[in-house]
Motif scaffolding. Structure first.
Motif, PDB file in Angstrom:
ATOM      1  N   GLY A  56      13.921   2.712  10.731  1.00 18.80           N
ATOM      2  CA  GLY A  56      15.013   3.618  10.432  1.00 18.80           C
ATOM      3  C   GLY A  56      14.862   4.267   9.064  1.00 18.80           C
ATOM      4  N   VAL A  57      14.433   3.477   8.090  1.00 20.72           N
ATOM      5  CA  VAL A  57      14.184   4.016   6.751  1.00 20.72           C
ATOM      6  C   VAL A  57      13.100   5.080   6.803  1.00 20.72           C
ATOM      7  CG1 VAL A  57      13.317   3.472   4.442  1.00 20.72           C
ATOM      8  CG2 VAL A  57      14.936   1.928   5.551  1.00 20.72           C
ATOM      9  N   THR A  89      11.298   9.854   5.225  1.00 17.49           N
ATOM     10  CA  THR A  89       9.879   9.867   5.562  1.00 17.49           C
ATOM     11  C   THR A  89       9.041  10.077   4.309  1.00 17.49           C
ATOM     12  OG1 THR A  89      10.439  10.855   7.697  1.00 17.49           O
ATOM     13  CG2 THR A  89       8.127  10.957   6.998  1.00 17.49           C
ATOM     14  N   PRO A  90       8.058   9.202   4.055  1.00 21.78           N
ATOM     15  CA  PRO A  90       7.216   9.373   2.865  1.00 21.78           C
ATOM     16  C   PRO A  90       6.413  10.659   2.925  1.00 21.78           C
ATOM     17  CG  PRO A  90       6.333   7.653   4.304  1.00 21.78           C
ATOM     18  CD  PRO A  90       7.682   8.017   4.836  1.00 21.78           C
ATOM     19  N   ARG A  91       6.364  11.347   1.814  1.00 21.75           N
ATOM     20  CA  ARG A  91       5.618  12.597   1.715  1.00 21.75           C
ATOM     21  C   ARG A  91       4.422  12.416   0.795  1.00 21.75           C
ATOM     22  NH1 ARG A  91       7.828  14.977   6.049  1.00 21.75           N
ATOM     23  NH2 ARG A  91      10.111  15.103   5.895  1.00 21.75           N
ATOM     24  N   PRO A  92       3.315  13.096   1.062  1.00 25.49           N
ATOM     25  CA  PRO A  92       2.179  13.018   0.143  1.00 25.49           C
ATOM     26  C   PRO A  92       2.552  13.635  -1.200  1.00 25.49           C
ATOM     27  CG  PRO A  92       1.832  14.748   1.783  1.00 25.49           C
ATOM     28  CD  PRO A  92       3.045  13.982   2.217  1.00 25.49           C
ATOM     29  N   ASN A 103       8.106   3.615   1.287  1.00 28.79           N
ATOM     30  CA  ASN A 103       6.985   2.899   0.675  1.00 28.79           C
ATOM     31  C   ASN A 103       7.464   1.804  -0.269  1.00 28.79           C
ATOM     32  OD1 ASN A 103       5.072   4.433   2.023  1.00 28.79           O
ATOM     33  ND2 ASN A 103       4.897   5.951   0.392  1.00 28.79           N
ATOM     34  N   ALA A 104       8.465   2.112  -1.099  1.00 31.70           N
ATOM     35  CA  ALA A 104       8.981   1.121  -2.041  1.00 31.70           C
ATOM     36  C   ALA A 104       9.648  -0.037  -1.305  1.00 31.70           C
ATOM     37  CB  ALA A 104       9.966   1.777  -3.007  1.00 31.70           C
ATOM     38  N   LEU A 105      10.421   0.277  -0.262  1.00 26.79           N
ATOM     39  CA  LEU A 105      11.078  -0.784   0.496  1.00 26.79           C
ATOM     40  C   LEU A 105      10.075  -1.636   1.266  1.00 26.79           C
ATOM     41  CD1 LEU A 105      14.264   1.043   1.835  1.00 26.79           C
ATOM     42  CD2 LEU A 105      14.202  -0.933   0.334  1.00 26.79           C
TER      43      LEU A 105
END
Length: 325
Positions: A109-110, A115-118, A75-77
């Motif tokens: 790839g990121v 993987t973003p988590r809730p 998310n930040a990237l």
């Protein structure tokens, strides 16, 4: 913001036009972008490169450093990429930071690696907080501090609104009747989009228990603050001198204070979790999904399902009644 304006200015557009184009980014978005634009400029300076023109390889080196050294996730990237896409010109001329194949592949790839988590996999029971709020009564026996925090929490749960929305509530845009209160927003909210700019917040009285009746406590709060608020028309004001309007951060802190006092684990759940807790409770009370979306200010059921996670249906068609039961 000046960096983000440069692509428009390079085309020779008039300043008046550039001002309007630059306004397409909200202040919150600009603030997020500026963090990564500064990092990008520092990175370019250290490598003696231009921050306005770059190769795809150099952009990937920057994103890779944020990933490996900065420890940033997807998310930040993705925000960093969007920030660069707002002004950066790639040397190949055939693509942008936003649609370049290699950069898109890098971001995929990121996503797989981090993987973003809730933030929350579950939520807390609103009844815990309601039981605590019942103890804070009657209204005329409470200190201004306790009355303020109680009303703030009641409105956060009953309305399912963000701290930003509560902070913007204005007495001039309020219609207060015996059994209901309605606020019209004249300022932009986070959920506002072109074609969906207006928003109205309505709440009903709860006769079965005056200790949890939001209309009752709004009336009590307005009476208590009438003499000390002066010309201030925002609903929520500081309970300390000079009793000025408060920020959304203060609203969040008040909500968190009540959660802590009620026994909610605030090391895990933040003030914004009231939206998930309230809409989850509404789902358990079988309110219709369409009704919850309307009250919470969501236009897409996917948002509700992905981040707050509960569908619904209730014959009373009253959010506050379903929650308070």
């Amino acid at each position: 913001l000046q960096v983000m304006r440069q692509p428009f200015e390079r085309t020779g557009l008039k300043k008046e036009i550039v001002d309007i184009l630059a306004a397409s980014w909200r202040a919150s978005t600009q603030k997020q972008y500026c963090v990564y634009i500064k990092k990008w400029k520092d990175f370019c300076k250290s490598k003696k490169k231009s921050h306005l023109h770059s190769s795809v390889q150099f952009v990937l080196e920057f994103l890779s450093e944020l990933f490996h050294v900065g420890g940033l996730g997807y998310n930040a990237l993705n925000t960093a990429r969007s920030a660069l896409a707002s002004f950066l010109v790639l040397e190949d001329g055939a693509s942008t930071v936003g649609n370049n194949i290699l950069i898109s592949r890098f971001m995929k790839g990121v996503f797989h690696l981090r993987t973003p988590r809730p933030r929350y996999v579950d939520t807390w029971d609103v009844n815990i907080v309601f039981c605590y709020l019942r103890k804070l009564s009657p209204a005329n026996a409470l200190s201004l501090q306790d009355l303020t925090k109680k009303l703030c929490m009641l409105m956060a749960l009953i309305s399912t609104q963000r701290a930003q929305s509560l902070q913007l509530l204005n007495l001039d845009n309020m219609i207060l009747k015996g059994s209901s209160v309605t606020f019209h927003f004249s300022e932009l909210l986070k959920q506002n989009r072109p074609g969906n700019a207006g928003y109205t917040l309505s709440m009903r009285a709860y006769p079965p228990d005056r200790r949890l009746c939001v209309v009752n406590y709004i009336k009590a709060y307005i009476r208590r603050t009438e003499e000390i608020r002066g010309q201030e028309r925002r609903l929520f004001i500081s309970f300390r001198r000079p009793h000025a309007k408060v920020t959304s951060q203060t609203i969040s802190r008040w909500i968190k204070d009540v959660m802590t006092a009620a026994g909610i684990d605030t090391s895990k759940y933040k003030a914004h979790s009231t939206r998930a807790a309230a809409t989850s409770a509404a789902h358990r009370a079988d309110l219709p999904v369409s009704f919850i979306l309307e009250k919470a200010g969501w236009t897409n059921e996917k948002t509700f399902r992905k981040y707050y996670r509960k569908p619904l249906l209730d014959g009373s068609k009253c959010l506050s009644t379903a929650l308070l039961k």
